[in-house]
Design an enzyme around this catalytic site. Structure first.
Site, short mmCIF file in Angstrom:
data_model
loop_
_atom_site.label_atom_id
_atom_site.label_comp_id
_atom_site.label_asym_id
_atom_site.label_seq_id
_atom_site.Cartn_x
_atom_site.Cartn_y
_atom_site.Cartn_z
CG HIS A 87 -0.38 0.25 2.52
ND1 HIS A 87 -0.13 -0.77 3.43
CD2 HIS A 87 0.03 1.38 3.15
CE1 HIS A 87 0.39 -0.27 4.54
NE2 HIS A 87 0.50 1.04 4.38
CG ASP A 117 -0.21 -4.10 2.65
OD1 ASP A 117 -0.03 -3.51 1.56
OD2 ASP A 117 -0.29 -3.50 3.74
N GLY A 190 3.66 6.27 8.52
CA GLY A 190 5.03 6.41 8.04
C GLY A 190 5.90 5.24 8.43
CB SER A 192 3.26 1.53 6.38
OG SER A 192 2.08 1.69 7.11
CG LEU A 248 -7.21 -27.28 1.94
CD1 LEU A 248 -6.14 -28.33 2.23
CD2 LEU A 248 -7.77 -26.73 3.26
N GLY A 249 -8.13 -25.98 -1.61
CA GLY A 249 -9.27 -26.33 -2.47
C GLY A 249 -10.51 -26.71 -1.72
CG LEU A 252 -11.03 -24.61 5.14
CD1 LEU A 252 -9.64 -24.13 5.50
CD2 LEU A 252 -11.20 -26.08 5.48
#
Length: 447
Positions: A87, A117, A190, A192, A248-249, A252
């Site tokens: 970001h 991120d 700042g 981040s 995983l497919g 859950l």
């Protein structure tokens, strides 16, 4: 692993963090991301008479305005690889890095990973650079001392000290993989992309967010664990443009107290398997509906987010062992770590026609896209929203990534191209059926 002891004398309490700071601070940088945006112009700018007198640079002519965002970053490779938050550099036309010794260098973005991120930059001048080694974030314990290093509010490099307040924090809503380190070391705007380091001077996390009511630190900050950072960095080192992760497919759900009681579980923890589509790694491993995954490779799993994080930190092509509770028994289930297969979803269509979905990017749902959007995948063709342009009609109407477009004016939608053709033809009214989180929503909107 170093022995952990509490201070037992005044002399120990007066010990300094200066050696750790001296070792790590040179590898923490300031990141400046510049994005050029046009400003609004005079309403007569397209009039030839107006332009004759004022020209292209006259009064009221649109001018470009440079937006400047500030963050921090960490050098993790002496050859110039820098990790920061996605970001911080999102939408940037130019990125510059200021080193601890005040040198300012141009940086290129070599990998973006919005799902975590994280982003990886490269600075090509001046190598070798001071770099930080990555620690094993799984070795962290609540109460461990940590330092946060970054550039809060643009005041310059700053070091704050605290402890690890909690581990594996989920439901924070920052990224797709929810398993954050929580710390009370002061983290402010700042910071981040800055470093969270242990007392050995190793990187244990990338500072990414805070809980705040005032915009400043209230002692609740979150960092992306270094084991997730390592996966992204290794992808950048290998020349990858995106991070490939195992999937995983299976669908859950969280184990609530009521579910735990009904299943005879001692406590509400683990990831309950709600559905297992055929052909997925979960199906190949033998997972069944009603199973509860309680650990992976011996590491406890608290919820579906925790399982997703653990899978995401493992390399594609390897193996893992799920510990599954089935009925009253626990059993190990080996599972192959496969990347989700990609179908037609990368052939996305941006809806530009006058319609409720103008500004939305739509695609056919496949296994890879379902994994990315965290949607159940049944193998059937469904058209879903992948992205929504801020301020567009689709955004103003509240459409969001993951929405499935089932019908428009009574017609079933099978492909993004079909949806685009219908909207291009126009209509006085749009009767839509959109599915969100398993619930069908019907709406009628003007054309």
């Amino acid at each position: 692993m170093p022995q952990r002891v509490a201070p037992d004398s005044r002399q120990q309490v007066m010990l300094s963090f200066a050696p750790v700071t001296a070792k790590t601070a040179p590898a923490v940088v300031n990141v400046f991301a510049l994005k050029t945006k046009p400003q609004g112009g005079h309403p007569f700018i397209d009039d030839p008479f107006f332009r004759r007198f004022f020209g292209d640079r006259g009064f009221g002519v649109p001018r470009e305005r440079v937006q400047r965002s500030l963050g921090s970053g960490v050098i993790v490779d002496p050859r110039g690889l820098v990790v920061t938050n996605h970001h911080v550099v999102e939408g940037a036309d130019e990125v510059r890095v200021v080193l601890a010794d005040k040198r300012e260098l141009a940086a290129e973005i070599v990998l973006r990973d919005p799902r975590t991120d994280l982003a990886v930059l490269r600075i090509n001048e001046g190598a070798p650079f001071a770099a930080i080694d990555l620690a094993d974030s799984d070795a962290l314990q609540v109460g461990d001392l940590v330092l946060a290093i970054g550039n809060p509010f643009g005041v310059g490099q700053t070091v704050t000290q605290g402890i690890v307040s909690a581990l594996a924090r989920s439901q924070v809503g920052i990224s797709d993989f929810q398993s954050f380190i929580q710390t009370d070391a002061a983290i402010n705007p700042g910071n981040s992309g800055g470093a969270l380091v242990d007392m050995s001077g190793r990187l244990v996390g990338i500072n990414t967010a805070i809980f705040t009511r005032s915009g400043g630190s209230h002692g609740i900050g979150f960092a992306i664990p270094s084991n997730m950072v390592r996966v992204v960095v290794e992808s950048a080192r290998s020349g990858g443009k995106q991070v490939k992760r195992p999937w995983l497919g299976a669908r859950l759900q969280t184990v609530t107290a009521d579910i735990a009681e009904s299943l005879g579980l001692p406590r509400p923890t683990g990831a309950l398997v709600a559905d297992v589509p055929n052909g997925t790694p979960a199906a190949k491993a033998g997972l069944k509906r009603g199973d509860v995954v309680v650990a992976i490779d011996g590491q406890a799993v608290d919820d579906p987010d925790g399982l997703g994080f653990r899978l995401a930190t493992r390399p594609v092509g390897g193996k893992a062992v799920l510990t599954v509770r089935r009925g009253a028994n626990e059993m190990p289930l080996p599972i192959g770590l496969e990347a989700p297969p990609e179908g037609s979803s990368r052939d996305a269509v941006v809806i530009k026609s006058r319609s409720p979905f103008a500004g939305a990017t739509v695609a056919t749902l496949d296994a890879a896209l379902a994994d990315e959007l965290r949607l159940p995948f049944t193998g059937e063709g469904v058209v879903v929203v992948v992205k929504v342009e801020p301020g567009s009609p689709a955004d103003n109407l509240g459409f969001q990534p993951g929405d499935a477009v089932l019908q428009v004016n009574g017609r079933d939608i099978a492909t993004p191209q079909e949806l685009e053709r219908i909207f291009r033809a126009g209509a006085r009214l749009w009767r839509l059926v959109v599915q969100r989180e398993g619930r069908a929503i019907q709406m009628v909107l003007p054309g």
